[in-house]
Design a protein around this motif. Sequence first.
Motif, PDB file in Angstrom:
ATOM      1  N   VAL A  44      11.679   9.610  18.068  1.00 36.69           N
ATOM      2  CA  VAL A  44      10.945  10.847  18.401  1.00 36.69           C
ATOM      3  C   VAL A  44      11.112  11.855  17.268  1.00 36.69           C
ATOM      4  CG1 VAL A  44      10.760  12.801  20.002  1.00 36.69           C
ATOM      5  CG2 VAL A  44      11.133  10.486  20.890  1.00 36.69           C
ATOM      6  N   GLY A  45      12.330  12.032  16.783  1.00 39.30           N
ATOM      7  CA  GLY A  45      12.578  12.953  15.680  1.00 39.30           C
ATOM      8  C   GLY A  45      11.840  12.562  14.417  1.00 39.30           C
ATOM      9  N   GLN A  46      11.818  11.276  14.129  1.00 38.76           N
ATOM     10  CA  GLN A  46      11.116  10.806  12.931  1.00 38.76           C
ATOM     11  C   GLN A  46       9.620  11.048  13.040  1.00 38.76           C
ATOM     12  OE1 GLN A  46      12.485   6.767  12.974  1.00 38.76           O
ATOM     13  NE2 GLN A  46      14.289   7.210  11.726  1.00 38.76           N
ATOM     14  N   VAL A  47       9.057  10.840  14.227  1.00 39.76           N
ATOM     15  CA  VAL A  47       7.625  11.099  14.426  1.00 39.76           C
ATOM     16  C   VAL A  47       7.350  12.593  14.288  1.00 39.76           C
ATOM     17  CG1 VAL A  47       5.720  11.041  16.101  1.00 39.76           C
ATOM     18  CG2 VAL A  47       7.229   9.057  15.847  1.00 39.76           C
ATOM     19  N   GLU A  48       8.185  13.416  14.896  1.00 37.17           N
ATOM     20  CA  GLU A  48       7.971  14.867  14.825  1.00 37.17           C
ATOM     21  C   GLU A  48       8.074  15.393  13.392  1.00 37.17           C
ATOM     22  OE1 GLU A  48      10.447  16.965  17.605  1.00 37.17           O
ATOM     23  OE2 GLU A  48       9.237  16.311  19.313  1.00 37.17           O
ATOM     24  N   ARG A  49       8.870  14.765  12.565  1.00 38.75           N
ATOM     25  CA  ARG A  49       8.992  15.184  11.165  1.00 38.75           C
ATOM     26  C   ARG A  49       7.942  14.548  10.266  1.00 38.75           C
ATOM     27  NH1 ARG A  49      14.260  14.268  12.721  1.00 38.75           N
ATOM     28  NH2 ARG A  49      14.350  12.265  11.624  1.00 38.75           N
ATOM     29  N   GLY A  50       7.099  13.693  10.839  1.00 38.23           N
ATOM     30  CA  GLY A  50       6.044  13.048  10.064  1.00 38.23           C
ATOM     31  C   GLY A  50       6.542  11.899   9.208  1.00 38.23           C
ATOM     32  N   GLU A  51       7.670  11.345   9.566  1.00 35.37           N
ATOM     33  CA  GLU A  51       8.269  10.273   8.780  1.00 35.37           C
ATOM     34  C   GLU A  51       7.813   8.882   9.210  1.00 35.37           C
ATOM     35  OE1 GLU A  51      12.420  12.759   8.109  1.00 35.37           O
ATOM     36  OE2 GLU A  51      12.448  10.938   9.320  1.00 35.37           O
ATOM     37  N   ARG A  52       7.179   8.781  10.373  1.00 36.81           N
ATOM     38  CA  ARG A  52       6.773   7.483  10.900  1.00 36.81           C
ATOM     39  C   ARG A  52       5.266   7.423  11.065  1.00 36.81           C
ATOM     40  NH1 ARG A  52      11.138   4.321  13.009  1.00 36.81           N
ATOM     41  NH2 ARG A  52       9.492   2.781  13.249  1.00 36.81           N
ATOM     42  N   ASN A  53       4.711   6.242  10.805  1.00 37.79           N
ATOM     43  CA  ASN A  53       3.303   5.977  11.069  1.00 37.79           C
ATOM     44  C   ASN A  53       3.246   5.388  12.474  1.00 37.79           C
ATOM     45  OD1 ASN A  53       0.588   5.509  10.921  1.00 37.79           O
ATOM     46  ND2 ASN A  53       0.733   3.813   9.478  1.00 37.79           N
ATOM     47  N   ILE A  54       2.966   6.235  13.446  1.00 36.94           N
ATOM     48  CA  ILE A  54       3.070   5.880  14.851  1.00 36.94           C
ATOM     49  C   ILE A  54       1.996   4.876  15.269  1.00 36.94           C
ATOM     50  CG2 ILE A  54       1.722   7.902  15.508  1.00 36.94           C
ATOM     51  CD1 ILE A  54       3.465   8.093  18.027  1.00 36.94           C
ATOM     52  N   SER A  55       2.358   3.962  16.155  1.00 35.66           N
ATOM     53  CA  SER A  55       1.413   2.966  16.650  1.00 35.66           C
ATOM     54  C   SER A  55       0.606   3.521  17.824  1.00 35.66           C
ATOM     55  CB  SER A  55       2.157   1.704  17.101  1.00 35.66           C
ATOM     56  OG  SER A  55       2.848   1.950  18.312  1.00 35.66           O
TER      57      SER A  55
ATOM     58  N   GLN B 232       0.836  -1.195   0.000  1.00 35.41           N
ATOM     59  CA  GLN B 232       0.000   0.000   0.000  1.00 35.41           C
ATOM     60  C   GLN B 232       0.877   1.254   0.000  1.00 35.41           C
ATOM     61  OE1 GLN B 232      -2.662   0.151   3.293  1.00 35.41           O
ATOM     62  NE2 GLN B 232      -3.770   1.906   2.505  1.00 35.41           N
ATOM     63  N   ARG B 233       0.481   2.229  -0.801  1.00 34.93           N
ATOM     64  CA  ARG B 233       1.226   3.483  -0.893  1.00 34.93           C
ATOM     65  C   ARG B 233       0.648   4.511   0.069  1.00 34.93           C
ATOM     66  NH1 ARG B 233       3.422   4.147  -6.771  1.00 34.93           N
ATOM     67  NH2 ARG B 233       4.152   6.027  -5.796  1.00 34.93           N
ATOM     68  N   THR B 234       1.515   5.362   0.580  1.00 30.59           N
ATOM     69  CA  THR B 234       1.092   6.436   1.464  1.00 30.59           C
ATOM     70  C   THR B 234       0.513   7.572   0.628  1.00 30.59           C
ATOM     71  OG1 THR B 234       2.852   5.855   2.989  1.00 30.59           O
ATOM     72  CG2 THR B 234       1.872   8.021   3.254  1.00 30.59           C
ATOM     73  N   THR B 235      -0.672   8.028   1.009  1.00 35.16           N
ATOM     74  CA  THR B 235      -1.320   9.110   0.278  1.00 35.16           C
ATOM     75  C   THR B 235      -0.845  10.461   0.803  1.00 35.16           C
ATOM     76  OG1 THR B 235      -3.187   9.291   1.794  1.00 35.16           O
ATOM     77  CG2 THR B 235      -3.393   7.683  -0.006  1.00 35.16           C
ATOM     78  N   ASP B 236      -1.131  11.506   0.039  1.00 38.23           N
ATOM     79  CA  ASP B 236      -0.800  12.866   0.477  1.00 38.23           C
ATOM     80  C   ASP B 236      -1.506  13.197   1.789  1.00 38.23           C
ATOM     81  OD1 ASP B 236       0.829  13.274  -1.723  1.00 38.23           O
ATOM     82  OD2 ASP B 236      -0.705  14.339  -2.868  1.00 38.23           O
ATOM     83  N   LEU B 237      -2.746  12.766   1.928  1.00 34.93           N
ATOM     84  CA  LEU B 237      -3.502  13.023   3.149  1.00 34.93           C
ATOM     85  C   LEU B 237      -2.830  12.351   4.343  1.00 34.93           C
ATOM     86  CD1 LEU B 237      -5.907  14.089   4.747  1.00 34.93           C
ATOM     87  CD2 LEU B 237      -7.177  12.048   4.038  1.00 34.93           C
ATOM     88  N   GLU B 238      -2.392  11.121   4.180  1.00 30.11           N
ATOM     89  CA  GLU B 238      -1.726  10.409   5.275  1.00 30.11           C
ATOM     90  C   GLU B 238      -0.419  11.100   5.655  1.00 30.11           C
ATOM     91  OE1 GLU B 238      -3.345   5.883   4.472  1.00 30.11           O
ATOM     92  OE2 GLU B 238      -1.657   6.643   3.282  1.00 30.11           O
ATOM     93  N   ARG B 239       0.325  11.541   4.669  1.00 31.54           N
ATOM     94  CA  ARG B 239       1.571  12.273   4.950  1.00 31.54           C
ATOM     95  C   ARG B 239       1.282  13.554   5.729  1.00 31.54           C
ATOM     96  NH1 ARG B 239       3.296   9.817   0.249  1.00 31.54           N
ATOM     97  NH2 ARG B 239       2.343  11.295  -1.149  1.00 31.54           N
ATOM     98  N   GLN B 240       0.240  14.269   5.323  1.00 36.43           N
ATOM     99  CA  GLN B 240      -0.142  15.506   6.004  1.00 36.43           C
ATOM    100  C   GLN B 240      -0.577  15.229   7.436  1.00 36.43           C
ATOM    101  OE1 GLN B 240       0.368  18.571   5.052  1.00 36.43           O
ATOM    102  NE2 GLN B 240      -0.491  19.356   6.952  1.00 36.43           N
ATOM    103  N   GLN B 241      -1.339  14.171   7.647  1.00 37.74           N
ATOM    104  CA  GLN B 241      -1.781  13.818   8.993  1.00 37.74           C
ATOM    105  C   GLN B 241      -0.592  13.500   9.892  1.00 37.74           C
ATOM    106  OE1 GLN B 241      -4.340  10.604   7.811  1.00 37.74           O
ATOM    107  NE2 GLN B 241      -6.181  11.855   7.957  1.00 37.74           N
ATOM    108  N   ARG B 242       0.379  12.792   9.368  1.00 38.01           N
ATOM    109  CA  ARG B 242       1.581  12.461  10.142  1.00 38.01           C
ATOM    110  C   ARG B 242       2.362  13.724  10.495  1.00 38.01           C
ATOM    111  NH1 ARG B 242       3.522   7.246   6.567  1.00 38.01           N
ATOM    112  NH2 ARG B 242       1.662   6.009   7.011  1.00 38.01           N
ATOM    113  N   LYS B 243       2.450  14.661   9.547  1.00 38.50           N
ATOM    114  CA  LYS B 243       3.164  15.913   9.812  1.00 38.50           C
ATOM    115  C   LYS B 243       2.440  16.734  10.870  1.00 38.50           C
ATOM    116  CE  LYS B 243       5.708  16.379   5.565  1.00 38.50           C
ATOM    117  NZ  LYS B 243       6.139  17.247   4.493  1.00 38.50           N
TER     118      LYS B 243
END
Length: 79
Positions: free
Chosen positions: A44-55, A2-13
């Motif tokens: 923590v840094g990856q989550v703050e930058r929106g790079e991780r899909n947090i559990s 599954q590919r990450t959508t723009d919306l999902e990337r924005q939500q993570r950011k």
Amino acid sequence: MQRTTDLERQQRKEFGARLRELRKERGLSQEGLAHEAELDRSYVGQVERGERNISLDNIYRFSRALGISPADLFTPGPR
């Protein structure tokens, strides 16, 4: 796969920006928050930058470490 959508990337950011805001309000470094949440500082840094899909488990770890409700991580702060 599954590919990450723009919306999902924005939500993570947005989530990451809120986490950073709350962390800084409490005067914590990324390392300090990582220690309190029993997570790696780089995570923590990856989550703050929106790079991780947090559990969900880690959302609860962050909320306990910050002394807030998990819902507070999804509520925008004052602008």
